[in-house]
Design an enzyme around this catalytic site. Structure first.
Site, PDB file in Angstrom:
ATOM      1  N   GLY A 133       0.861  -1.183   0.000  1.00  0.00           N
ATOM      2  CA  GLY A 133       0.000   0.000   0.000  1.00  0.00           C
ATOM      3  C   GLY A 133       0.897   1.232   0.000  1.00  0.00           C
ATOM      4  O   GLY A 133       1.844   1.310   0.794  1.00  0.00           O
ATOM      5  N   GLN A 178      -5.544  -9.038  -2.900  1.00  0.00           N
ATOM      6  CA  GLN A 178      -5.617  -8.114  -1.757  1.00  0.00           C
ATOM      7  C   GLN A 178      -7.074  -7.832  -1.365  1.00  0.00           C
ATOM      8  O   GLN A 178      -7.366  -7.528  -0.216  1.00  0.00           O
ATOM      9  CB  GLN A 178      -4.936  -6.784  -2.090  1.00  0.00           C
ATOM     10  N   ASP A 199      -1.487   4.460  -6.271  1.00  0.00           N
ATOM     11  CA  ASP A 199      -0.067   4.410  -5.928  1.00  0.00           C
ATOM     12  C   ASP A 199       0.688   5.609  -6.460  1.00  0.00           C
ATOM     13  O   ASP A 199       1.799   5.905  -6.003  1.00  0.00           O
ATOM     14  CB  ASP A 199       0.536   3.111  -6.466  1.00  0.00           C
TER      15      ASP A 199
END
Ligand SMILES: CSC[C@H]1O[C@H](OP(=O)(O)O)[C@H](O)[C@@H]1O
Length: 366
Positions: A54, A202, A243
């Site tokens: 993350g 995830q 991201d």
């Protein structure tokens, strides 16, 4: 947030004042395993192996990795080596470079003997700033969910999310999940469509776990099902994390995000990206300039799961020798993004939109 009713974070300074505790996310949801990082190598491995992952959490882990390195050797050469070594661990999340740049600016001017204490102090500040930033993202995103709830006549607001941009991707709260938690906690009925998010899963392993722990209603779906549910008016909005966002609003996020954005665009479903200021890369404009991490073939060829006897194992799901490509991220162009939810408010996915919230960047962005 909580695990089994106990307030938990993804990363923390241990009581000894120098080692760093992490939650090992490669073991979730089947077992709760915590590790202690004692060296920069431990921190680098935690990032590379995705024990921590993350964008915001990668940045915080790298910051503590520098602190661990300075405790061992605070020389100029060691600082340069530490920054370069950690930067190599994962290429896409800009928070890694952001955090390392911050530590370099903080430590380089200092006498070596002062660097370890300063590094731990700064890493702690970055971690606490992430908690408050993510809380604020939630407060701004709550407004969007509350507006949608007005038209739902007592039915839940259905939100689709991809991968894990939850508190497990940060220190606490999360980015995409923070508005969801705050809506749930304020009594607004929400339901979350959780993309499993192959190949690392995830969504099924992390997002489903943390939503269940918080009592938020959710349904796990195959990645390929999201467009179908949007077509059937089952999705009121999409919120994902990111991201790296470019100065013009292009979005790098977990592989598959682009396809969800296309489906949302085709079905008129609002597609929001939640992000902190530390995930904006003001140095690039085009999403195609963002480095996309290619990960190993086994992530596609194998899956990890729990056997009937409770043991966790990895099994092959393809024939040996199957050729694989495994890009971990893709880029969603700004035109497919309805808006950004940041700690400073909500804006359109554009240069002007971002500068309206971060006017101090105007000179740099000119
Ligand atoms: C709040 S950043 C979350 C972001 O990071 C994830 O990637 P990874 O699990 O590989 O670190 C994914 O792209 C999430 O949206």
């Amino acid at each position: 947030m909580k695990i089994d009713g106990v307030a938990s974070r993804t990363i923390w300074l241990q009581p000894d004042g120098w080692s760093v505790g992490i939650l090992d996310q490669t073991m979730l949801p089947h077992t709760i395993v915590r590790h202690t990082l004692r060296t920069i190598e431990d921190a680098a491995h935690a990032i590379k192996s995705m024990q921590v992952r993350g964008a915001p959490l990668i940045g915080v882990t790298a910051a503590y990795g520098v602190a661990l390195a300075m405790r061992s050797d605070p020389s100029d050469a060691a600082l340069k080596q530490a920054l370069g070594f950690l930067a190599e661990q994962r290429p896409t999340a800009v928070n890694l470079r952001w955090a390392l740049n911050d530590l370099e600016i903080t430590l380089a001017p200092l006498a070596p003997k002062a660097r370890a204490a300063a590094a731990y102090a700064r890493a702690g500040e970055i971690a606490e700033d992430d908690v408050e930033t993510c809380r604020s993202i939630g407060a701004h995103g709550l407004r969007l969910i509350r507006e949608l709830a007005r038209d739902k006549s007592g039915e839940p607001v259905n939100i689709l999310t991809h991968c894990n941009a939850g508190w497990l991707a940060c220190v606490d709260w999360g980015t995409a999940t923070s508005p969801i938690y705050q809506a749930h906690d304020s009594g607004i009925l929400v339901h979350v469509w959780v993309d499993e998010t192959r190949p690392r899963c995830q969504g099924s392993a992390l997002t489903a776990f943390e939503l269940a722990q918080h009592g938020v209603p959710y349904t796990l779906i195959a990645d390929n099902a999201g467009g179908h549910f949007m077509q059937r008016d089952c999705v009121d909005m999409v919120i994902v994390g990111t991201d790296r966002v470019t100065a013009c609003g292009d979005v790098a996020n977990k592989i598959g995000t682009y396809l969800k954005a296309l489906a949302a665009y085709d079905n008129g479903v609002p597609f929001y990206v939640a992000l902190p200021y530390s995930t904006i890369d003001w140095s690039i404009e085009r999403g195609t300039d963002i480095p996309i991490e290619e990960r190993g073939a086994d992530e596609v060829l194998r899956v990890q799961g729990r056997l009937p006897d409770g043991a966790v194992a990895s099994v092959a799901i393809s024939a040996d020798g199957t050729p694989v490509r495994n890009p971990a991220f893709d880029v969603t162009p700004a035109k497919l993004v309805t808006g950004f939810i940041t700690e400073r408010g909500i804006c359109e996915a554009s240069r002007d939109g971002l500068l309206s919230l971060y006017p101090e960047r105007k000179s740099a962005a000119a």
